[in-house]
Design an enzyme around this catalytic site. Structure first.
Site, mmCIF file in Angstrom:
data_model
loop_
_atom_site.group_PDB
_atom_site.id
_atom_site.type_symbol
_atom_site.label_atom_id
_atom_site.label_comp_id
_atom_site.label_asym_id
_atom_site.label_seq_id
_atom_site.Cartn_x
_atom_site.Cartn_y
_atom_site.Cartn_z
ATOM 1 C CD GLU A 117 9.246 11.308 88.502
ATOM 2 O OE1 GLU A 117 10.393 11.284 88.994
ATOM 3 O OE2 GLU A 117 8.957 10.754 87.428
ATOM 4 C CB CYS A 136 14.320 15.896 93.523
ATOM 5 S SG CYS A 136 14.327 16.195 91.755
HETATM 6 P P1 NAD Z 1 5.583 18.254 99.503
HETATM 7 O O1 NAD Z 1 5.525 16.772 99.586
HETATM 8 O O2 NAD Z 1 5.435 19.027 100.751
HETATM 9 O O3 NAD Z 1 4.445 18.783 98.495
HETATM 10 C C1 NAD Z 1 4.418 18.405 97.143
HETATM 11 C C2 NAD Z 1 3.016 18.528 96.591
HETATM 12 O O4 NAD Z 1 2.198 17.492 97.153
HETATM 13 C C3 NAD Z 1 2.320 19.842 96.944
HETATM 14 O O5 NAD Z 1 1.586 20.279 95.819
HETATM 15 C C4 NAD Z 1 1.389 19.447 98.073
HETATM 16 O O6 NAD Z 1 0.273 20.278 98.204
HETATM 17 C C5 NAD Z 1 0.993 18.048 97.644
HETATM 18 N N1 NAD Z 1 0.512 17.168 98.717
HETATM 19 C C6 NAD Z 1 1.040 17.014 99.950
HETATM 20 N N2 NAD Z 1 0.355 16.065 100.632
HETATM 21 C C7 NAD Z 1 -0.611 15.617 99.806
HETATM 22 C C8 NAD Z 1 -1.643 14.639 99.926
HETATM 23 N N3 NAD Z 1 -1.799 13.935 101.042
HETATM 24 N N4 NAD Z 1 -2.456 14.425 98.875
HETATM 25 C C9 NAD Z 1 -2.283 15.111 97.722
HETATM 26 N N5 NAD Z 1 -1.349 16.070 97.550
HETATM 27 C C10 NAD Z 1 -0.510 16.315 98.585
HETATM 28 O O7 NAD Z 1 6.979 18.602 98.772
HETATM 29 P P2 NAD Z 1 7.701 20.007 98.609
HETATM 30 O O8 NAD Z 1 8.217 20.476 99.921
HETATM 31 O O9 NAD Z 1 6.831 20.936 97.816
HETATM 32 O O10 NAD Z 1 8.918 19.596 97.645
HETATM 33 C C11 NAD Z 1 10.133 19.072 98.104
HETATM 34 C C12 NAD Z 1 10.153 17.568 97.957
HETATM 35 O O11 NAD Z 1 9.827 17.177 96.618
HETATM 36 C C13 NAD Z 1 11.536 16.981 98.222
HETATM 37 O O12 NAD Z 1 11.391 15.789 98.940
HETATM 38 C C14 NAD Z 1 12.078 16.716 96.824
HETATM 39 O O13 NAD Z 1 13.076 15.724 96.762
HETATM 40 C C15 NAD Z 1 10.826 16.294 96.115
HETATM 41 N N6 NAD Z 1 10.951 16.469 94.674
HETATM 42 C C16 NAD Z 1 11.094 15.342 93.917
HETATM 43 C C17 NAD Z 1 11.270 15.459 92.544
HETATM 44 C C18 NAD Z 1 11.449 14.243 91.686
HETATM 45 O O14 NAD Z 1 11.310 14.352 90.480
HETATM 46 N N7 NAD Z 1 11.776 13.076 92.225
HETATM 47 C C19 NAD Z 1 11.272 16.725 91.926
HETATM 48 C C20 NAD Z 1 11.095 17.849 92.749
HETATM 49 C C21 NAD Z 1 10.943 17.711 94.122
#
Ligand code: NAD
Length: 514
Positions: A267, A301
């Site tokens: 997602e 998002c």
């Molecule tokens: P992020 O990608 O920085 O982090 C999200 C999660 O992924 C965190 O828990 C982080 O620790 C983890 N993570 C990061 N790199 C990883 C790796 N290599 N391996 C495993 N885990 C890892 O995102 P953010 O800044 O917290 O959130 C914003 C982003 O999330 C935006 O791009 C937004 O569009 C997206 N988002 C999408 C949805 C959806 O349903 N499509 C919903 C909410 C947010």
């Protein structure tokens, strides 16, 4: 970030009281510093779970799964019903905590908890409907059917901007489907996750008091960063990982899961658009666009980021929209009347300013976008939402900048605007504002929006839990929450039962042995 590093700030004290009231247990440390985006003050300092702790948590969850899968699904639903009740009881406290940790305005913090309650209700009903098909077989005296079984430990990786609701969209389904859950929340928002873990434990205690069997380890929360996320992604005992976050994260996580043939619900980022047609109800459009573009300070998002306005209504809509941008109340999200709270941190602010500079360079005209000063919250990053009139869809318009920037463009031809609408790498949510039935139907048809969500006369932002949630292309293709999303959380078996006395083979194959 300006360092108002006072562990005894008002917000920190309130956070500590809320966590204590909910019975959350925190492991103090120095690795993870949780700040409130409201004023930048430190709310807590926590130890970080590394790969070893995550692996141990997976072990406990795996053991729990082996017991939980034997509990009948409607009984599993009873635990989720109790979770929904506990969330109702603690809605105010948890909603407030969401506001303190993420900076959401009060109604959105509470709204997030309401989504958790809604998905629990949905999952309770689902626990009596995990049905498969009976399929016609070509062989006499045979029956063919599908059965759905629990899949195992479900890994949930969540983003900061929906720190608890996204977990519940996955976990409520996972639990009724007979799975256990290991949750790695965003390192920016671990406190709300720990609060949810405490609320879940209350539900478990009530379930056991009713005579239910709920093993320890059904929910494991690992407070960590990338190392714990990677340990979760790589562990063969975790057959499904649902990961919510940026496309950058998805690019790292997706191939690792594919390498070990694990299931992935990805997602990821969106770059959502709306089309305003000549026949649109402009009052309704104005409200829909304003909420979708500025709500949650542009940190959903599903936030509206691209607006295509037909040239014939442009001058009637866009000046009104700019007025709304100029008058929206930006401020402390805890104060009544505030509609736009802070960005999560300085990095988000810097990314927003870089996108606005790039848009200006590409010929855009920016309204808003400057840092706003909020009395008493000087350490927070508040911005005036930005509306950028663009000559065409180029540069930063095709990227997701996680901040309140709305790029506005004119269009004249319907086919061309559908092409432009789809001409970005992301495919999460979309809208059309029209009263022309042909345009509306085209938009939601196979030739229309290429997104996972396509709306008519409502904005793209937000979603009800009853529908499957997720998007296409670089948004990752995952689906969670309602409709038949539950199927991803179970493994399907096809069973053929021969109740006759002969052994006819399929496709007329003859294989007689003496
Ligand atoms: P992020 O990608 O920085 O982090 C999200 C999660 O992924 C965190 O828990 C982080 O620790 C983890 N993570 C990061 N790199 C990883 C790796 N290599 N391996 C495993 N885990 C890892 O995102 P953010 O800044 O917290 O959130 C914003 C982003 O999330 C935006 O791009 C937004 O569009 C997206 N988002 C999408 C949805 C959806 O349903 N499509 C919903 C909410 C947010």
């Amino acid at each position: 970030m300006t360092d108002t590093d006072q562990t005894a700030s008002g917000l920190a004290r309130e956070t500590a009281l809320l966590l204590e009231g909910l019975g959350a247990s925190l492991k103090a440390g120095d690795a993870i510093v949780v700040r409130s985006p409201i004023d930048g003050s430190v709310l807590a300092r926590l130890a970080e779970a590394g790969a070893d702790e995550t692996t141990a948590a997976i072990g406990r969850a795996d053991a729990a799964f082996r017991d939980w899968r034997r509990v009948p699904a409607p009984k599993r639903g009873e635990l989720v019903r109790l979770l929904g009740e506990e969330l109702r009881i603690h809605k105010a406290a948890l909603g407030r905590l969401v506001s303190l940790e993420v900076g959401k305005i009060t109604s959105e913090g509470l709204g997030e908890v309401q989504e958790m309650i809604d998905i629990c209700d949905f999952a309770v009903g689902l626990s009596r409907q995990l049905y498969g098909l009976t399929i016609a077989t070509e062989r006499p005296n045979h029956r063919m059917m599908e059965t759905w079984h629990p899949i195992g430990v479900v890994g949930v990786i969540s983003a900061f901007n929906f720190p608890v609701a996204v977990w519940s969209w996955n976990a409520a389904l996972a639990f009724v489907c007979g799975n256990s859950v290991v949750w790695k929340p965003s390192e920016k928002t671990p406190l709300t996750a720990l609060a949810v873990a405490a609320i879940f434990e209350r539900a478990v205690a009530r379930f056991r008091a009713e005579g239910g069997t709920a093993p320890d380890g059904l929910l494991e929360v690992v407070v960590g960063g990338r190392a714990s996320g990677e340990a979760l992604v790589d562990d063969p005992r975790v057959p499904l990982v649902s990961a919510t976050g940026s496309t950058v994260m998805g690019r790292a996580v997706g191939p690792r899961l594919a390498k070990r043939f694990a299931r992935a619900i990805l997602e990821l980022g969106g770059n959502n658009a709306a089309i305003v047609c000549p026949s649109a109800d402009l009052d309704l459009t104005l409200r829909g666009v304003a909420f979708a573009a500025m709500g949650t300070a542009g940190q959903r998002c599903t936030t509206l980021r691209r607006l295509f306005v037909h040239y014939s209504v442009y001058d009637r809509l866009v000046p009104r929209l700019k007025k709304a941008y100029g008058s929206v109340k930006i401020g402390n999200p805890l104060e009544v009347g505030t509609l736009v709270g802070p960005l999560i941190d300085e990095r988000a602010f810097t990314a927003m300013q870089a996108a606005l500079a790039a848009a200006t360079k590409a010929g855009g005209t920016v309204t808003g976008g400057a840092r706003a000063t909020v009395a008493g919250c000087e350490g927070g990053f508040y911005v005036a939402p930005a509306l950028v009139e663009m000559p065409e869809q180029c540069g930063p318009v095709v990227e997701e900048t996680f901040a309140p920037i709305l790029y506005v463009m004119r269009y004249s031809d319907f086919d061309e605007v559908i092409r432009l609408h789809n001409a970005v790498p992301q495919g999460l949510s979309s809208s059309i504002f029209t009263t022309d039935m042909r345009e509306a139907e085209r938009f939601v048809s196979a030739e229309g929006s290429d997104c996972g969500i396509a709306n008519v006369n409502i904005g793209p932002s937000g979603a009800e839990i009853g529908g499957a949630f997720g998007g296409e292309k670089e948004t990752g293709g995952g689906r969670e929450a309602g409709s038949d999303s539950w199927k991803a959380y179970m493994r399907r078996t096809t069973n053929t039962v021969n109740y006759g006395t002969t052994l006819p083979l399929a496709q007329g194959v003859v294989f007689d042995v003496e």
